[in-house]
Design a protein around this motif. Sequence first.
Motif, short mmCIF file in Angstrom:
data_model
loop_
_atom_site.label_atom_id
_atom_site.label_comp_id
_atom_site.label_asym_id
_atom_site.label_seq_id
_atom_site.Cartn_x
_atom_site.Cartn_y
_atom_site.Cartn_z
N ASN A 145 0.85 -1.18 0.00
CA ASN A 145 0.00 0.00 0.00
C ASN A 145 0.88 1.23 0.00
OD1 ASN A 145 -2.22 1.62 0.10
ND2 ASN A 145 -2.57 1.36 2.29
N SER A 146 0.57 2.19 -0.84
CA SER A 146 1.39 3.39 -0.94
C SER A 146 0.51 4.62 -0.95
CB SER A 146 2.24 3.35 -2.21
OG SER A 146 2.97 4.53 -2.36
N GLN A 147 0.88 5.59 -0.14
CA GLN A 147 0.16 6.86 -0.12
C GLN A 147 1.17 8.00 -0.12
OE1 GLN A 147 -0.35 4.98 3.00
NE2 GLN A 147 -1.69 3.59 1.91
N THR A 148 0.65 9.21 -0.29
CA THR A 148 1.45 10.40 -0.03
C THR A 148 0.93 11.02 1.26
OG1 THR A 148 -0.04 11.69 -1.44
CG2 THR A 148 1.99 10.88 -2.43
N GLN A 149 1.83 11.56 2.08
CA GLN A 149 1.44 12.15 3.35
C GLN A 149 1.78 13.63 3.40
OE1 GLN A 149 3.07 9.80 6.60
NE2 GLN A 149 1.31 8.45 6.53
N ASP B 156 -4.72 8.76 2.10
CA ASP B 156 -5.13 9.25 0.80
C ASP B 156 -3.91 9.48 -0.10
OD1 ASP B 156 -7.97 9.47 1.26
OD2 ASP B 156 -7.52 11.15 2.58
N VAL B 157 -4.17 9.71 -1.38
CA VAL B 157 -3.12 10.08 -2.33
C VAL B 157 -3.33 11.55 -2.68
CG1 VAL B 157 -2.11 9.66 -4.59
CG2 VAL B 157 -2.95 7.74 -3.24
N TYR B 158 -2.45 12.40 -2.19
CA TYR B 158 -2.58 13.85 -2.37
C TYR B 158 -1.69 14.33 -3.51
CZ TYR B 158 -3.94 13.36 2.59
OH TYR B 158 -4.51 12.97 3.77
N THR B 159 -2.10 15.44 -4.12
CA THR B 159 -1.23 16.16 -5.05
C THR B 159 -1.50 17.66 -4.92
OG1 THR B 159 -2.84 15.88 -6.85
CG2 THR B 159 -1.02 14.32 -6.76
N HIS B 160 -0.47 18.47 -5.21
CA HIS B 160 -0.55 19.92 -5.33
C HIS B 160 -1.18 20.62 -4.12
CE1 HIS B 160 -0.97 18.20 -9.54
NE2 HIS B 160 0.26 18.69 -9.51
N GLY C 65 -7.10 11.62 -4.81
CA GLY C 65 -7.75 10.57 -5.58
C GLY C 65 -6.78 9.73 -6.37
N SER C 66 -7.33 8.93 -7.26
CA SER C 66 -6.55 7.99 -8.06
C SER C 66 -6.28 8.59 -9.43
CB SER C 66 -7.34 6.69 -8.21
OG SER C 66 -8.51 6.91 -8.99
N ALA C 67 -5.62 7.79 -10.26
CA ALA C 67 -5.36 8.25 -11.62
C ALA C 67 -6.65 8.44 -12.40
CB ALA C 67 -4.46 7.25 -12.34
N ALA C 68 -7.68 7.66 -12.07
CA ALA C 68 -8.93 7.72 -12.81
C ALA C 68 -9.92 8.74 -12.25
CB ALA C 68 -9.58 6.34 -12.84
N GLN C 69 -9.79 9.11 -10.98
CA GLN C 69 -10.74 10.03 -10.37
C GLN C 69 -10.02 10.89 -9.32
OE1 GLN C 69 -14.30 10.49 -10.95
NE2 GLN C 69 -13.77 12.34 -9.79
N VAL D 151 20.52 24.17 0.26
CA VAL D 151 19.57 23.06 0.40
C VAL D 151 18.85 23.22 1.74
CG1 VAL D 151 19.31 20.56 0.56
CG2 VAL D 151 21.02 21.53 -0.98
N VAL D 152 17.52 23.29 1.69
CA VAL D 152 16.75 23.42 2.93
C VAL D 152 16.07 22.12 3.32
CG1 VAL D 152 16.40 25.89 2.68
CG2 VAL D 152 14.74 24.31 1.67
N TYR D 153 16.01 21.17 2.39
CA TYR D 153 15.44 19.86 2.74
C TYR D 153 15.93 18.84 1.73
CZ TYR D 153 12.26 15.97 3.48
OH TYR D 153 11.75 14.72 3.71
N SER D 154 16.21 17.65 2.21
CA SER D 154 16.61 16.54 1.34
C SER D 154 15.91 15.28 1.82
CB SER D 154 18.13 16.35 1.37
OG SER D 154 18.52 15.30 0.52
N GLY D 155 15.23 14.60 0.91
CA GLY D 155 14.51 13.39 1.29
C GLY D 155 13.62 12.92 0.17
N SER D 156 12.91 11.84 0.40
CA SER D 156 12.01 11.27 -0.60
C SER D 156 10.66 11.97 -0.53
CB SER D 156 11.84 9.77 -0.35
OG SER D 156 10.92 9.22 -1.27
N PHE D 157 10.38 12.80 -1.53
CA PHE D 157 9.08 13.47 -1.61
C PHE D 157 8.69 13.56 -3.07
CE2 PHE D 157 12.30 16.70 -1.89
CZ PHE D 157 11.83 17.66 -2.78
N VAL D 158 7.39 13.74 -3.31
CA VAL D 158 6.86 13.72 -4.67
C VAL D 158 7.08 15.07 -5.33
CG1 VAL D 158 4.83 13.33 -6.10
CG2 VAL D 158 5.10 12.07 -3.96
N THR D 159 7.74 15.08 -6.48
CA THR D 159 7.96 16.31 -7.23
C THR D 159 7.31 16.19 -8.60
OG1 THR D 159 10.05 15.53 -8.15
CG2 THR D 159 10.15 16.73 -6.07
N THR D 160 7.12 17.32 -9.24
CA THR D 160 6.56 17.34 -10.58
C THR D 160 7.07 18.56 -11.31
OG1 THR D 160 4.54 17.52 -11.91
CG2 THR D 160 4.48 18.45 -9.70
N SER D 161 7.25 18.45 -12.61
CA SER D 161 7.77 19.56 -13.40
C SER D 161 6.67 20.50 -13.89
CB SER D 161 8.55 19.02 -14.61
OG SER D 161 7.69 18.26 -15.44
#
Length: 605
Positions: free
Chosen positions: A305-309, A326-330, A345-349, A548-558
């Motif tokens: 199971n994978s989510q964004t926090q 939940d899966v969050y974005t933006h 939501g998901s890729a579909a909704q 650098v103010v933070y380094s770690g695994s987080f979701v990025t987008t261009s």
Amino acid sequence: VQTAPVFQARKQSKLKTFLPWGIAAAALLLAVAGWSMRPRADDENRSPVRFMLSLADQSAVVQITGSPFAISTDGKTVAFIGDRQSGGSVLNVRAMSDLRSRELPGTENVSQPTFSPDGKWIAFYANGELRKTAIEGGTSIRLASLLNVNGISWGTQDQIIVSSDDNIVGVPAAGGAPRVISRPDTSLNESGKRWPLALPDGKTILYTSFPSGASTTGRKIGILTIDDSKSRLTDILGTDPLGIIDGYLIFCNIDIGLMAVKFDPRSGKSSGEPVTVLDGALIGGGGAFKGAMSTSGSVLYLSGNSQTQLTLVGSGGERLLRPGDDVYTHPRFSPDGKKVAMSIGSAAQRDIWIYEIASGTMQKVSNAGTINERPEWTPDGSRVLYRSNRDSMDAMWWQPADMSGPATLLQKVDKKQGVWEAVISPDSKYMIVRIDGTVGAREDLYYRSLSGDTALKPFVTSPFLEAAPRFSPDGKWVAYTSSQSGASQVYVTPFPGPGGRNLISIGGGAVSPVWTRDGKHLLYSTGSQLIEATLSFEPTFSVVSRKVVYSGSFVTTSIHANFDVAPSQTEYLVLKNQFDNSEVIMIYDWKYELLSRLKEATTKH
């Protein structure tokens, strides 16, 4: 590097922590390596070996565009992307006969690794460049500068096949200028070609065909011949073709997992019904398999199971802003800092929600369309604008944040174009939008007045990709990203112009600029790091320093910032990847389990 949330396929599995490599596991791996080399009299009686793979004592799998894994042709060597404790991500390699993995130098900020057919090299994408490195180590080698890579496949003719800017391009394995093999085909209603797979014949490429518009259900497997650059679509609904085993094409279904269907690459025809062949595998929002499959029929993948926090990070450490799965974005702080607007939501909704921090309440904002994303607040906090595909068009809508009225259309363009993001100036007089031209054209930034003459006027237009616009707090400047240098970089230019483009970032791969509220600093992400640039505006514009103010695994987008600066300006709201003890599973000789499952399914039908 653009990334996307990960969506679980079909069923969830019990999650376990990555553990140091144990004696029993080591013995098993050694046995597998030796056992696999022994001749077999009857392949039908071969049984796969399944085990959880602990990749490194101090490494965590990093979520990036495409897959964090690669596997050699014979299935005996794996590569994976890991997080360094000192910051940043790096490529690691491990033979199945070894107890530990090794870091490969010169692979920082890596994504989308893939092995060469002979297993001696790994190609990857980093900082706007396609590179390769020998698995034995040494300095990585630059092959070409490429933009917006979504899939790499090393072909048998000393050519690496890449999806770049939604085109299929070929790059000589020894390095050289990329050659566009195929662009999106308007006659096929294509907006992009991604996740290519170079077949062993050296002449054929399978790929994922993304349809025009915002549909996530119409993605099909396409087939492309290199010699004449002709494309055609198959009848297979799915993404990310992984390989052909005994006449069966293995591909992804974002809602189910891995599937297989009888397939003839010469005719491009499939026969029979697709069969689910692997449950519980994670599939990315763009339809990419979070794993790898060897041509010999072994598979390595991330399950669970994978989510964004929603996580606040800073010099004081990390703290969870909102618990949940939940899966969050933006995410976007409201102007008063008391609420966060986001897409969930998901890729579909996906829908727009507003989270009130003090009370912990969540309120759904969008109520139509299947894709609602990239929310932004008006400067007074009274409305939220967002991109939506409602009414069968990609457009910007806005709605009262207190739900006192319905959503109304804010900006649309010709049906052949799409509106992809928008921001409003601090004085609420102007809006900048990113739109594209006809299919395959570059995306540019335009601006318009919110009253009176509302016609769109060019702001930053070029043959390159401009994205992620962001007004400075005083409204005099706009930060954005551009690919004009051959790699994504952050720039600042006066609004509404004229004026020069001031380069903010260095090194390439910089995305998602966000201003601090005092307007003195500009943050952007590169790889797995948040960089803060301190700016000076007098007597001329200049960059004073970067840190650098933070380094770690987080979701990025261009394409639109996936983090925000807290009102305190000392914390940053990021989307942490939550694999929460997810499992990395290796199935050596999975081919025989696959064929048995397909035989059983065929018998039933």
